[in-house]
Design a protein around this motif. Structure first.
Motif, mmCIF file in Angstrom:
data_model
loop_
_atom_site.group_PDB
_atom_site.id
_atom_site.type_symbol
_atom_site.label_atom_id
_atom_site.label_comp_id
_atom_site.label_asym_id
_atom_site.label_seq_id
_atom_site.Cartn_x
_atom_site.Cartn_y
_atom_site.Cartn_z
ATOM 1 N N LEU A 62 0.829 -1.210 0.000
ATOM 2 C CA LEU A 62 0.000 0.000 0.000
ATOM 3 C C LEU A 62 0.863 1.260 0.000
ATOM 4 C CD1 LEU A 62 -2.864 -1.118 2.409
ATOM 5 C CD2 LEU A 62 -2.747 -1.288 -0.070
ATOM 6 N N LEU A 63 1.936 1.249 0.794
ATOM 7 C CA LEU A 63 2.782 2.449 0.864
ATOM 8 C C LEU A 63 3.520 2.693 -0.443
ATOM 9 C CD1 LEU A 63 4.317 2.483 4.441
ATOM 10 C CD2 LEU A 63 2.511 3.907 3.492
ATOM 11 N N MET A 64 4.017 1.613 -1.029
ATOM 12 C CA MET A 64 4.764 1.781 -2.280
ATOM 13 C C MET A 64 3.866 2.328 -3.393
ATOM 14 S SD MET A 64 7.963 1.281 -2.443
ATOM 15 C CE MET A 64 9.168 1.061 -1.175
ATOM 16 N N GLY A 65 2.572 1.991 -3.321
ATOM 17 C CA GLY A 65 1.619 2.506 -4.310
ATOM 18 C C GLY A 65 1.518 4.025 -4.288
ATOM 19 N N LEU A 66 1.870 4.621 -3.160
ATOM 20 C CA LEU A 66 1.764 6.086 -3.035
ATOM 21 C C LEU A 66 2.992 6.809 -3.574
ATOM 22 C CD1 LEU A 66 0.329 6.169 0.600
ATOM 23 C CD2 LEU A 66 -0.911 6.129 -1.557
ATOM 24 N N THR A 67 4.023 6.044 -3.879
ATOM 25 C CA THR A 67 5.276 6.661 -4.351
ATOM 26 C C THR A 67 5.333 6.618 -5.884
ATOM 27 O OG1 THR A 67 6.542 4.634 -4.484
ATOM 28 C CG2 THR A 67 6.410 5.667 -2.310
ATOM 29 N N PRO A 68 6.330 7.293 -6.470
ATOM 30 C CA PRO A 68 6.410 7.258 -7.944
ATOM 31 C C PRO A 68 7.045 5.983 -8.502
ATOM 32 C CG PRO A 68 7.697 9.097 -6.995
ATOM 33 C CD PRO A 68 7.315 8.196 -5.886
ATOM 34 N N LEU A 69 7.257 4.942 -7.679
ATOM 35 C CA LEU A 69 7.913 3.715 -8.161
ATOM 36 C C LEU A 69 7.135 3.107 -9.341
ATOM 37 C CD1 LEU A 69 10.301 1.807 -7.330
ATOM 38 C CD2 LEU A 69 8.568 0.373 -6.273
ATOM 39 N N LYS A 70 7.873 2.678 -10.366
ATOM 40 C CA LYS A 70 7.214 2.092 -11.551
ATOM 41 C C LYS A 70 6.608 0.729 -11.197
ATOM 42 C CE LYS A 70 9.851 4.058 -15.359
ATOM 43 N NZ LYS A 70 11.162 4.483 -14.875
ATOM 44 N N THR A 71 5.439 0.438 -11.797
ATOM 45 C CA THR A 71 4.742 -0.821 -11.483
ATOM 46 C C THR A 71 5.619 -2.021 -11.841
ATOM 47 O OG1 THR A 71 2.730 0.330 -12.052
ATOM 48 C CG2 THR A 71 2.545 -2.044 -11.809
ATOM 49 N N ARG A 72 6.277 -1.918 -13.005
ATOM 50 C CA ARG A 72 7.118 -3.028 -13.464
ATOM 51 C C ARG A 72 8.219 -3.314 -12.423
ATOM 52 N NH1 ARG A 72 10.367 -1.574 -18.086
ATOM 53 N NH2 ARG A 72 8.886 0.118 -18.185
ATOM 54 N N THR A 73 8.846 -2.240 -11.983
ATOM 55 C CA THR A 73 9.927 -2.404 -10.991
ATOM 56 C C THR A 73 9.361 -3.029 -9.719
ATOM 57 O OG1 THR A 73 10.804 -0.349 -11.851
ATOM 58 C CG2 THR A 73 11.784 -1.150 -9.810
ATOM 59 N N PHE A 74 8.183 -2.530 -9.311
ATOM 60 C CA PHE A 74 7.573 -3.055 -8.090
ATOM 61 C C PHE A 74 7.365 -4.562 -8.219
ATOM 62 C CE2 PHE A 74 3.918 -4.421 -5.634
ATOM 63 C CZ PHE A 74 4.246 -3.945 -4.371
ATOM 64 N N TYR A 75 6.842 -4.989 -9.387
ATOM 65 C CA TYR A 75 6.520 -6.409 -9.553
ATOM 66 C C TYR A 75 7.780 -7.278 -9.442
ATOM 67 C CZ TYR A 75 5.123 -10.889 -11.285
ATOM 68 O OH TYR A 75 4.902 -12.235 -11.370
ATOM 69 N N TRP A 76 8.769 -6.970 -10.294
ATOM 70 C CA TRP A 76 9.898 -7.911 -10.329
ATOM 71 C C TRP A 76 10.772 -7.835 -9.084
ATOM 72 C CZ3 TRP A 76 14.999 -6.723 -10.114
ATOM 73 C CH2 TRP A 76 15.432 -5.480 -10.583
ATOM 74 N N VAL A 77 10.896 -6.632 -8.503
ATOM 75 C CA VAL A 77 11.702 -6.538 -7.263
ATOM 76 C C VAL A 77 10.985 -7.284 -6.136
ATOM 77 C CG1 VAL A 77 12.642 -4.965 -5.519
ATOM 78 C CG2 VAL A 77 12.835 -4.385 -7.926
ATOM 79 N N SER A 78 9.635 -7.175 -6.120
ATOM 80 C CA SER A 78 8.872 -7.884 -5.083
ATOM 81 C C SER A 78 9.078 -9.388 -5.226
ATOM 82 C CB SER A 78 7.377 -7.571 -5.210
ATOM 83 O OG SER A 78 7.157 -6.239 -4.902
ATOM 84 N N GLN A 79 8.942 -9.859 -6.454
ATOM 85 C CA GLN A 79 9.046 -11.303 -6.661
ATOM 86 C C GLN A 79 10.431 -11.809 -6.233
ATOM 87 O OE1 GLN A 79 7.504 -12.771 -10.360
ATOM 88 N NE2 GLN A 79 7.372 -14.787 -9.449
#
Ligand SMILES: Cc1cc2nc3c(=O)[nH]c(=O)nc-3n(C[C@H](O)[C@H](O)[C@H](O)COP(=O)(O)OP(=O)(O)OC[C@H]3O[C@@H](n4cnc5c(N)ncnc54)[C@H](O)[C@@H]3O)c2cc1C
Length: 714
Positions: free
Chosen positions: A153-170
C-alpha cells in the motif's frame, strides 16, 4: 478527473472485505482448520491437480490483493498441498500478482490525493524512490519483519514504476517464500506461525536485506576509484583547495576555506568579483537607480511639484556606473582576500588532472598547482543565438553594454527575462525608444501571468514597445538602416533600430579549461550530484556554471557546500538545500518571489490556497504615491504552512525577506501576524496579508459561541 471509476472500485473493495469478515471467511485461513481438512484437500488435489492449483492461485491473489490477513497460512498450505517446487512457484507468482494489485489499488485511489496534499513534504522521499526505489523495496521485501500488505500500500503512493515493483517484489520475497513453503511441507510439526522464523534466520534476512545497499555503496566507491584509474595521483598536495574563478561563487568558496584555516588558492583570469560586480548586478542596479530618478522627476506632478526638469549626459550616467563598481570593488579585491588568508593568483587556470591545475599568470609565468580538492566556479556568459545577420549589425550584451557612452535612439532588446526587462526599462527611462522582443506570450515567463500583466502594462504606459510572441528571424542592413525581421503569428514584422541588446539567457562557461580532457560531463551546465561533486568526487562545481539557478546569492549558497564538502569529504558532506530560494527582478513594479507560485504549484499538482493583499490600500504606499502591486501567499489548504510568496510593488525584494526567513524556519502566517511591524512601512503589507489569511480561517463555530457569550453578558 472522473470520480466514477474510483467510487466503483472503493465500493467493490468495501463489499469484498465486508463479505470476508461478515461470513467469517477468515476461519478457513487458519492453521487449525487446514490441518483438520488436510487429508481431504490432498485427495482432491491428487484427483484434480490443475483445478486445485488454479483455485489456490486465484484465492492467494484475492487474499493478498485485498490485503486480507492469511497470506502466511496460505503459503504454508501451498507447501503442504503442492510440495516444495510447485508450492514455491504458485506462491511466488500469486503473491507478486496480489501485491501488485494492492499496489495499483492504493496508487489509483490514494496517490494523487497524498501527493497533492503532502507532495512538498514528500519531495525528498519521491526523489529517493525515483533514484533507488528498487533498492529500498528489495530491502523491505527481504526482511520479513515489515508487513507484506503495508509495503504494497505504501509503495503505491510513491512514484515507483509498477514493473519495478513487480519484479523486485518477486525477487525480494523469494527467500522468505521458500522458507515458508518448505515449512509447509512439514506442516504436521508446525503448531503456530511464530516458530517458523528463528532469530538466526531473521538476522540472516536482515543482513541479506541490507546487502544490496552495502553492495551499492561498494559499487559507487569502486566506480569513483575507476574514474581516477587513468590518473597519477600526486604523492603530496600543496594545497587543500584550488578555486577556479573569482566571481560570487569562487570568492565565497575561497573565503569559507580560509575561514576554516585551509590552504586555498583562488585563480581569476579577468577581474575579481566576476560577472556580478563588473558586468551584472552592480552596474545594472546603479544604472537602474539613475533611470529611476529620472522617472520620478517625470512624475513630479504626482508629488505636488508642478514641474521638475533634468538635464543629463548619458556618458556621465555611465561614468557613475563605473564609479559605483569602483566603490564596491574593494569588497572583492586581491588585498582583502589575501588578508583573509586566500592566495589569489591572477591568471588563467586549466585542469590537467583531477588534482592538478596549470596556471598561466598574467605576468606570463606558467605553473602547476596541486590540491586535494578543486572547485570550478567559472560562471556563464551571455548566450547569443545564431540569428542570420546578427554579426553584421553588431550587437550589445550585458558584457559590453557598460561601455556605451552614447544613448542609442532606437534600441531593440531581445529577451523578456529579468535581465532584458531591467535593461529595457532603464534605457527607456533615459529616453531611448525601446522595443522589447520576446518570442513567448509574456514577459517574465517564470512568474504568474498576473505578474507579467502588471509589468507589461507598466512598460507600455512608460512608452516601451513590448512585442511578445515575436520571434527574431534575421537582421538586415538596408540603405544603412539596421532592421530586425521578426515573425509574429505567421506574419513578418520589420523593426528598424540603431542598436540591439541581446539578453536571451546565459550559457555556462564549459570550454577551454580542461573539462573535455578530463571527461567531466556537462550539458547546459556541469553535471553535479546533490553534493555538487562532478564525476570526480574531489572536483566540485558551484555558481552559474553548475546551475540550476543563476543568481549571486545562489552562487554564494552553493559555495558554502562546495567549500565544506571539498574540505571535509569523506568525513562529512552535505546535500545542497534548495528548498527556499528567493529572487527579485529590479524593475518597476519590482517583482520578488520565494517558493512556489500558482503556475508551478499547478504544474506540480500541489494543492494550495491563495491569500492576497493589494498594496493599493497600504498607508505608506499611498503616502509615497506607489499604491500598486500585491502580496500573494500560497499556503497548504487548511494549514498555516507557507508554500510560496510573490510580491509585486515597491521594495518587493526587501519585503520578501520576511517570508524567506519564515519558510526557512517553518514560521507560518499566524506568527507573522503576531509580530509588530513599524507603522507606516511597506513591510506592513506582510502583516495585512497574514491578517487576511487569519480572517479566512477564523473558527466560525467558536465565534458563534463567543457571540452568544457576549450577548449573555450585556
Ligand atoms: C545584467 C545582469 C544583472 C544581474 N543582476 C543580478 C541581480 O540583481 N541579483 C543576482 O542575484 N544576480 C544577478 N545577476 C546574475 C549574477 O551576476 C550571477 O549569477 C553571478 O555573478 C554568478 O557568479 P559565478 O561566480 O557563478 O560566476 P561569475 O561571476 O561569472 O564568475 C566566474 C569567474 O570565473 C572566471 N573564469 C572563468 N574561467 C576561468 C579560468 N579558466 N581561469 C580563471 N578564471 C576563470 C571569470 O573570469 C569570472 O570572473 C545578473 C547578471 C547580469 C548579467
Amino acid at each position: 478527473m472522473n470520480k466514477a471509476p474510483r467510487l466503483l472500485l472503493i465500493a467493490l473493495l468495501i463489499a469484498l472485505i465486508t463479505a470476508y469478515f461478515a461470513f467469517g471467511l477468515g476461519r478457513f485461513l487458519s492453521l487449525d482448520y487446514f490441518k483438520s481438512q488436510q487429508a481431504a484437500i490432498e485427495t482432491w488435489r491428487a484427483a484434480q491437480p490443475m483445478t486445485a492449483a488454479l483455485i489456490f492461485f486465484v484465492a492467494y491473489v484475492a487474499v493478498t490483493g485485498l490485503s486480507l490477513p492469511g497470506a502466511a497460512v496460505m503459503t504454508l498450505v501451498g507447501g503442504a498441498v503442492f510440495g516444495l517446487l510447485w508450492g514455491l512457484l504458485l506462491v511466488s507468482f500469486a503473491s507478486s500478482v496480489g501485491a501488485t494489485l494492492a499496489f495499483l489499488a492504493s496508487r489509483f485511489l490514494l496517490r494523487d490525493w497524498v501527493q497533492q496534499h503532502f507532495g512538498e513534504r514528500l519531495r525528498a522521499i519521491n526523489s529517493g524512490v525515483d533514484r533507488e526505489g528498487g533498492f529500498y523495496l528489495f530491502t523491505l521485501r527481504l526482511v520479513p519483519v515489515f508487513p507484506f500488505f503495508v509495503i504494497n500500500l505504501l509503495m503505491g503512493l510513491t512514484p515507483l514504476k509498477t514493473r519495478t515493483f513487480y519484479w523486485v517484489s518477486q525477487l525480494g520475497m523469494l527467500a522468505g517464500t521458500l522458507v515458508y513453503v518448505n515449512a509447509g511441507t512439514q506442516l504436521a510439526k508446525i503448531q503456530s506461525l511464530s516458530g517458523i522464523l528463528s532469530p538466526g534466520l531473521l538476522g540472516s534476512f536482515v543482513l541479506l536485506g541490507i546487502f544490496p545497499l552495502i553492495a551499492k555503496k561498494t559499487v559507487e566507491a569502486l566506480a569513483a576509484k575507476k574514474v581516477y584509474a587513468a590518473w597519477q595521483k600526486p604523492a603530496h598536495f600543496q594545497r587543500n583547495l584550488i578555486v577556479i574563478g573569482g566571481g560570487s561563487a569562487g570568492l565565497v568558496t575561497a573565503y569559507i576555506a580560509a575561514a576554516v584555516k585551509a590552504k586555498v588558492t583562488l585563480i581569476e583570469k579577468h577581474k575579481l568579483g566576476g560577472d556580478c560586480l563588473n558586468t551584472g548586478c552592480v552596474p545594472s542596479k546603479a544604472l537602474i537607480r539613475s533611470a529611476r530618478l529620472l522617472s520620478h522627476m517625470q512624475r513630479s506632478p504626482e508629488f505636488g511639484i508642478r514641474e521638475a526638469t533634468a538635464s543629463f549626459d548619458f556618458a556621465e550616467v555611465m561614468e557613475r556606473v563605473q564609479r559605483v563598481i569602483k566603490r564596491v570593488e574593494p569588497h572583492d579585491s586581491i588585498e582583502r582576500y589575501t588578508s583573509l588568508g586566500v592566495e589569489v593568483i591572477e591568471g588563467s587556470a586549466r585542469l590537467v588532472s583531477p588534482w592538478e591545475v596549470d596556471v598561466v599568470r598574467h605576468s606570463g609565468e606558467n605553473e602547476r598547482l596541486t590540491a586535494r580538492s578543486i572547485v570550478i566556479a567559472t560562471g556563464a556568459r551571455p548566450f547569443v543565438p545564431p540569428i542570420p545577420g546578427i554579426d553584421d549589425v553588431g550587437y550589445l550584451t550585458s558584457d559590453n553594454v557598460w561601455e556605451l557612452r552614447e544613448l542609442p535612439k532606437r534600441l531593440v532588446v531581445l529577451g523578456g527575462g529579468p535581465i532584458g526587462s531591467e535593461l529595457t526599462q532603464a534605457f527607456a527611462r533615459f529616453g531611448a525608444r525601446v522595443t522589447q522582443v520576446e518570442m513567448l506570450p509574456r514577459l517574465l515567463m517564470r512568474e504568474d501571468p498576473e505578474v507579467s500583466g502588471c509589468v507589461m502594462q507598466r512598460f507600455r504606459a512608460e512608452g516601451i514597445d513590448v512585442r511578445v510572441e515575436h520571434t527574431a528571424k534575421k537582421f538586415l542592413v538596408e540603405k544603412g538602416e539596421k532592421i530586425l525581421i521578426a515573425e509574429h503569428q505567421g506574419r513578418e514584422v520589420r523593426i528598424p533600430f540603431d542598436a540591439v541588446l541581446v539578453a536571451v539567457g546565459r550559457a555556462a562557461n564549459l570550454k577551454g579549461y580542461g573539462l573535455e580532457e578530463l571527461g567531466i560531463s556537462a550539458n547546459r551546465t556541469i553535471e553535479t550530484n546533490e553534493f555538487l561533486q562532478t564525476k570526480y568526487p574531489n572536483i566540485y562545481a558551484a555558481g552559474d556554471v553548475a546551475g540550476p539557478f543563476q543568481f549571486t546569492h545562489t552562487a554564494a549558497h552553493q559555495a558554502w557546500y562546495a567549500a565544506v564538502n571539498g574540505l571535509f569529504d569523506p568525513f562529512k558532506k552535505f546535500r545542497v538545500d534548495y528548498s527556499v530560494i528567493p529572487w527579485a527582478t529590479f524593475i518597476e513594479p519590482e517583482v520578488a518571489r520565494v517558493g512556489l507560485n500558482e503556475l508551478e504549484a499547478n504544474e506540480r499538482k500541489i494543492a494550495f490556497e491563495v491569500t492576497r493583499y493589494d498594496i493599493d490600500d497600504l498607508d505608506r504606499a499611498i503616502a509615497d504615491s506607489e499604491a500598486h502591486g500585491f502580496v500573494k501567499v500560497l499556503t497548504v489548504p487548511g494549514k498555516d504552512k507557507i508554500l510560496g510568496v510573490t510580491i509585486v510593488g515597491e521594495h518587493a525584494g526587501d519585503l520578501i525577506a520576511e517570508y524567506v526567513l519564515a519558510m526557512r524556519h517553518g514560521i507560518g502566517l499566524n506568527r507573522i501576524l503576531g509580530t509588530i511591524h513599524i507603522y507606516p512601512t511597506m513591510a506592513e503589507a506582510n502583516k495585512y496579508v497574514a491578517g487576511n489569511w487569519k480572517k479566512a480561517h477564523a473558527p466560525q463555530k467558536l465565534l458563534a459561541w463567543v457571540s452568544r457569550f457576549h450577548r449573555w453578558r450585556l
